[in-house]
Write a protein that holds these residues in place. Structure first.
Motif, PDB file in Angstrom:
ATOM      1  N   SER A   1      25.674  21.559  76.739  1.00  0.00           N
ATOM      2  CA  SER A   1      24.366  21.653  76.113  1.00  0.00           C
ATOM      3  C   SER A   1      23.245  21.318  77.090  1.00  0.00           C
ATOM      4  CB  SER A   1      24.309  20.733  74.894  1.00  0.00           C
ATOM      5  OG  SER A   1      23.085  20.868  74.239  1.00  0.00           O
ATOM      6  N   TYR A   2      23.419  20.256  77.884  1.00  0.00           N
ATOM      7  CA  TYR A   2      22.374  19.866  78.828  1.00  0.00           C
ATOM      8  C   TYR A   2      22.294  20.814  80.022  1.00  0.00           C
ATOM      9  CZ  TYR A   2      21.081  15.679  76.307  1.00  0.00           C
ATOM     10  OH  TYR A   2      20.608  14.823  75.362  1.00  0.00           O
TER      11      TYR A   2
ATOM     12  N   GLY B   1       9.450  19.897  77.320  1.00  0.00           N
ATOM     13  CA  GLY B   1      10.216  18.664  77.369  1.00  0.00           C
ATOM     14  C   GLY B   1      11.080  18.430  76.147  1.00  0.00           C
ATOM     15  N   GLU B   2      10.739  19.084  75.049  1.00  0.00           N
ATOM     16  CA  GLU B   2      11.522  18.888  73.824  1.00  0.00           C
ATOM     17  C   GLU B   2      12.915  19.503  73.926  1.00  0.00           C
ATOM     18  OE1 GLU B   2       9.479  22.808  73.349  1.00  0.00           O
ATOM     19  OE2 GLU B   2       8.784  20.834  73.953  1.00  0.00           O
ATOM     20  N   LYS B   3      13.153  20.301  74.964  1.00  0.00           N
ATOM     21  CA  LYS B   3      14.460  20.938  75.093  1.00  0.00           C
ATOM     22  C   LYS B   3      15.577  19.915  75.260  1.00  0.00           C
ATOM     23  CE  LYS B   3      14.240  21.799  80.082  1.00  0.00           C
ATOM     24  NZ  LYS B   3      14.198  22.850  81.104  1.00  0.00           N
ATOM     25  N   TRP B   4      15.268  18.723  75.784  1.00  0.00           N
ATOM     26  CA  TRP B   4      16.298  17.707  75.975  1.00  0.00           C
ATOM     27  C   TRP B   4      16.710  17.079  74.642  1.00  0.00           C
ATOM     28  CZ3 TRP B   4      18.214  18.853  80.297  1.00  0.00           C
ATOM     29  CH2 TRP B   4      17.414  19.300  81.343  1.00  0.00           C
ATOM     30  N   VAL B   5      15.764  16.942  73.727  1.00  0.00           N
ATOM     31  CA  VAL B   5      16.088  16.437  72.392  1.00  0.00           C
ATOM     32  C   VAL B   5      16.886  17.491  71.631  1.00  0.00           C
ATOM     33  CG1 VAL B   5      15.119  15.664  70.187  1.00  0.00           C
ATOM     34  CG2 VAL B   5      14.053  14.961  72.339  1.00  0.00           C
ATOM     35  N   ILE B   6      16.458  18.734  71.728  1.00  0.00           N
ATOM     36  CA  ILE B   6      17.158  19.831  71.061  1.00  0.00           C
ATOM     37  C   ILE B   6      18.563  19.989  71.647  1.00  0.00           C
ATOM     38  CG2 ILE B   6      17.145  22.333  70.706  1.00  0.00           C
ATOM     39  CD1 ILE B   6      14.055  22.091  70.573  1.00  0.00           C
ATOM     40  N   ALA B   7      18.700  19.789  72.948  1.00  0.00           N
ATOM     41  CA  ALA B   7      20.014  19.893  73.591  1.00  0.00           C
ATOM     42  C   ALA B   7      20.984  18.855  73.030  1.00  0.00           C
ATOM     43  CB  ALA B   7      19.882  19.721  75.100  1.00  0.00           C
ATOM     44  N   PHE B   8      20.485  17.663  72.722  1.00  0.00           N
ATOM     45  CA  PHE B   8      21.343  16.637  72.135  1.00  0.00           C
ATOM     46  C   PHE B   8      21.872  17.089  70.783  1.00  0.00           C
ATOM     47  CE2 PHE B   8      21.775  13.002  69.250  1.00  0.00           C
ATOM     48  CZ  PHE B   8      22.810  12.325  69.881  1.00  0.00           C
ATOM     49  N   PHE B   9      20.994  17.622  69.936  1.00  0.00           N
ATOM     50  CA  PHE B   9      21.431  18.066  68.615  1.00  0.00           C
ATOM     51  C   PHE B   9      22.314  19.308  68.707  1.00  0.00           C
ATOM     52  CE2 PHE B   9      17.782  15.427  67.454  1.00  0.00           C
ATOM     53  CZ  PHE B   9      18.427  14.569  66.566  1.00  0.00           C
TER      54      PHE B   9
ATOM     55  N   THR C   1      22.894  24.026  79.779  1.00  0.00           N
ATOM     56  CA  THR C   1      22.174  25.168  79.211  1.00  0.00           C
ATOM     57  C   THR C   1      20.686  24.868  79.105  1.00  0.00           C
ATOM     58  OG1 THR C   1      24.135  25.799  77.956  1.00  0.00           O
ATOM     59  CG2 THR C   1      22.046  26.722  77.224  1.00  0.00           C
ATOM     60  N   ALA C   2      20.329  23.659  78.707  1.00  0.00           N
ATOM     61  CA  ALA C   2      18.916  23.278  78.601  1.00  0.00           C
ATOM     62  C   ALA C   2      18.251  23.252  79.975  1.00  0.00           C
ATOM     63  CB  ALA C   2      18.792  21.918  77.930  1.00  0.00           C
ATOM     64  N   ALA C   3      18.989  22.875  80.993  1.00  0.00           N
ATOM     65  CA  ALA C   3      18.429  22.834  82.339  1.00  0.00           C
ATOM     66  C   ALA C   3      18.035  24.225  82.826  1.00  0.00           C
ATOM     67  CB  ALA C   3      19.433  22.204  83.304  1.00  0.00           C
ATOM     68  N   PHE C   4      18.754  25.252  82.379  1.00  0.00           N
ATOM     69  CA  PHE C   4      18.443  26.611  82.791  1.00  0.00           C
ATOM     70  C   PHE C   4      17.386  27.274  81.920  1.00  0.00           C
ATOM     71  CE2 PHE C   4      22.658  26.278  84.842  1.00  0.00           C
ATOM     72  CZ  PHE C   4      22.258  26.589  86.135  1.00  0.00           C
ATOM     73  N   ALA C   5      16.955  26.623  80.854  1.00  0.00           N
ATOM     74  CA  ALA C   5      15.937  27.183  79.964  1.00  0.00           C
ATOM     75  C   ALA C   5      14.561  26.914  80.570  1.00  0.00           C
ATOM     76  CB  ALA C   5      16.047  26.566  78.574  1.00  0.00           C
ATOM     77  N   ASP C   6      13.970  27.948  81.128  1.00  0.00           N
ATOM     78  CA  ASP C   6      12.693  27.797  81.816  1.00  0.00           C
ATOM     79  C   ASP C   6      11.508  27.742  80.866  1.00  0.00           C
ATOM     80  OD1 ASP C   6      13.946  27.828  84.275  1.00  0.00           O
ATOM     81  OD2 ASP C   6      13.833  30.011  84.423  1.00  0.00           O
ATOM     82  N   GLU C   7      11.575  28.529  79.798  1.00  0.00           N
ATOM     83  CA  GLU C   7      10.418  28.663  78.924  1.00  0.00           C
ATOM     84  C   GLU C   7      10.235  27.491  77.966  1.00  0.00           C
ATOM     85  OE1 GLU C   7      13.925  30.486  76.965  1.00  0.00           O
ATOM     86  OE2 GLU C   7      13.003  30.846  78.898  1.00  0.00           O
ATOM     87  N   ALA C   8      11.210  26.602  77.870  1.00  0.00           N
ATOM     88  CA  ALA C   8      11.127  25.467  76.946  1.00  0.00           C
ATOM     89  C   ALA C   8      10.434  24.293  77.632  1.00  0.00           C
ATOM     90  CB  ALA C   8      12.519  25.070  76.478  1.00  0.00           C
TER      91      ALA C   8
END
Length: 111
Positions: A51-52, A63-71, A54-61
């Protein structure tokens, strides 16, 4: 060969869940009988990792992407281990019947 696991498939919930389940079972099997107790922890670690990453490669997101990655990791973990199923104590036992030999073979229990 390109139809198995791809980066795009691992980035989806279904692909990440399948990869988590597969990796957890293989690692637990390699550890041996003591690995059965560790499977939940192995699965959550793999789900968080996928999950993390995948979030690291998400360019358009943002800072909230790290919280979403946890869920998302919790969803991956739940799907991989079947946590979303009823607890074992609440499950209804499925009645099995022994085939009597009178019904057609197609309708006999396979169990």
């Amino acid at each position: 060969m390109n139809d198995l696991f791809t980066w795009a498939a691992l980035g989806s919930i279904a692909g990440a869940s399948a990869a988590t389940l597969l990796a957890t079972n293989v690692i637990g099997g390699l550890i041996g009988p003591s690995g059965d107790k560790l499977r939940k922890w192995i699965a959550i670690a793999i789900a968080l990792l996928l999950s993390y990453v995948t979030a690291a490669f998400a360019d358009e997101a943002g800072g909230e992407k790290w919280v979403i990655a946890f869920f998302n990791a919790l969803v991956i973990f739940s799907a991989a281990l079947g946590v979303n199923q009823f607890p074992p104590g609440n499950r209804q036992a499925t009645p099995t019947q022994v085939a009597s030999g009178r019904e057609p073979r197609v309708f006999r229990s396979w169990v």
